[in-house]
Design an enzyme around this catalytic site. Structure first.
Site, mmCIF file in Angstrom:
data_model
loop_
_atom_site.group_PDB
_atom_site.id
_atom_site.type_symbol
_atom_site.label_atom_id
_atom_site.label_comp_id
_atom_site.label_asym_id
_atom_site.label_seq_id
_atom_site.Cartn_x
_atom_site.Cartn_y
_atom_site.Cartn_z
ATOM 1 N N HIS A 54 -2.935 5.975 4.834
ATOM 2 C CA HIS A 54 -1.515 6.217 5.089
ATOM 3 C C HIS A 54 -1.160 7.610 4.566
ATOM 4 C CE1 HIS A 54 -1.257 2.121 6.197
ATOM 5 N NE2 HIS A 54 -0.528 1.625 5.224
ATOM 6 N N CYS B 152 0.821 -1.228 0.000
ATOM 7 C CA CYS B 152 0.000 0.000 0.000
ATOM 8 C C CYS B 152 0.853 1.276 0.000
ATOM 9 C CB CYS B 152 -0.937 0.003 1.200
ATOM 10 S SG CYS B 152 -0.188 -0.609 2.715
#
Ligand code: NAP
Ligand code: 3JN
Length: 340
Positions: A246, A133
């Protein structure tokens, strides 16, 4: 082919990524003919829903993939190593979310906005790897800049949400936060230290070079996806007490001078990117705004005044969505449009 539908298996269906995959297939109206939901023995018989219909979860075995055309894997690297080759041998094209096959030279590692052409290589082993990711959101933002100014070096620090570790980690952050607010003792199971009200500079295992595996994934995966082994990358990955999305502080050094204005212009046209950059109005990408969204948000774009050709930026994206489930479903969309 127009009107055709596909049989899809989801391995790891009960997990954070697996559940988001099911939701993403529904939301994007992926042409699913039949769906099989697979997890560990612990979940056998449990019901999940697809388009409002209850589907019983089955135990993942090597025989699970007979008659399946696409297999989305997110049950951990060990399960991918054990079961993905069997799924491919049964005739399914595997899209694997784990690190098991990412760096194998004959397995494509795909971010649809960056290197969709590499999907064609899936024919060699029947497996396509989905990157980590943290890598995905970074390359979505950096590839358009690399194309015009050639990035020589990347220095990245990440601020990673607990959802990247899975459902148990979400529970751990919430229960530790509650315990602290209630002046109770903190229980710790998932992380080596308390995550509530804390930052842990430790994601995945430490390696002999002092970096973590997560940090080295960012180095090697970026070079492979950008098809440029000369890009130098150094990463520090940090777990923060955030539930979703994130965030990354990214510094790049380019071969050709590129101005802040040009970076904003290039990124405003880039697929999958949304520039949010009005500091005077306190507008910049935020984890809470990116959660549940498909885009990679970029802001705080400014010149690095310490070197001639440097740019700093702040990149935020929903790690379970674009960082895993959505990226995998986008790959499946290209696969059925071009190859199946
Ligand atoms: P999670 O919430 O903990 O879910 C784990 C899933 O794996 C569950 O469905 C679990 O089934 C299943 N599973 C575990 N052991 C199994 C076994 N022996 N046989 C069959 N299924 C098994 O974790 P997650 O966040 O969804 O992540 C799952 C995996 O996806 C990670 O390990 C990683 O490889 C990958 N991932 C990739 C990214 C990325 O950056 N692209 C991000 C996050 C995760 P039960 O519910 O039955 O235990
Ligand atoms: O920690 C994160 O924010 C992302 C986690 C990814 C992850 C978690 C467990 C195992 C991975 C991955 O995708 O690299 C793996 C793995 O497959 O090695």
């Amino acid at each position: 082919m127009e009107g055709k539908s596909y049989s899809v298996a989801v391995a790891g269906a009960t997990g954070a990524v697996g559940q988001e995959m099911i939701k993403t297939l529904e939301q994007r109206r992926f042409p699913v003919g039949a769906i099989k939901l697979l997890a560990s023995e612990r979940s056998t018989g449990k019901e999940l829903f697809f388009k409002g219909n209850p589907i019983k979860v089955e135990k993942l075995t090597k025989d699970s993939f007979k008659g399946m055309e696409i297999a989305l894997f997110s049950a951990g690297a060990g399960r991918s190593l054990e079961f993905a080759p069997a799924a491919a041998a049964s005739g399914a094209v595997v899209i694997d979310n784990s690190s098991a096959f990412r760096m194998e030279p004959d397995i494509p590692l795909i971010v649809p906005e960056v290197n969709p052409q590499a999907i064609a290589q899936y024919k060699k082993r029947g497996i396509i790897a989905n990157p980590n990711c943290s890598t995905i959101q970074m390359v979505v933002a950096l590839k358009p800049i690399h194309d015009v100014a050639r990035i020589k070096r990347i220095v990245v620090s990440t601020y990673q949400a607990v959802s990247g570790t899975g459902l148990k980690a979400i529970d751990e952050l919430l229960s530790q936060t509650r315990a602290i607010l209630d002046a109770q003792a903190v229980q710790r199971k998932v992380y080596p230290h308390q995550i509530a009200f804390n930052c842990l500079p430790h994601i995945d295992a430490f390696l002999e070079n002092g970096y973590t595996k997560e940090e080295m994934k960012m180095v090697h995966e970026t070079q492979k996806i950008m098809e440029d082994p000369t890009i130098r990358v150094t990463a520090t990955t940090v777990r923060v007490p955030v539930l979703h999305s994130h965030s990354e502080s990214v510094n790049i050094e380019t071969e050709k001078k590129i101005t802040v204005k040009d970076v904003k212009e290039v990124l405003s046209r880039a697929p999958g990117v949304l520039v949010v950059d009005n500091p005077s109005l306190s507008e910049y990408p935020l984890a809470i705004h990116a959660a549940g969204r498909d885009e990679t948000f970029v802001g705080r774009i400014r010149e690095d005044e310490s070197i001639p050709n440097g740019i700093n930026m702040w990149i935020v994206s929903d790690n379970v969505r674009k960082g895993a489930a959505l990226n995998a479903v986008q790959i499946a969309e290209i696969l059925i449009e071009k190859y199946l």
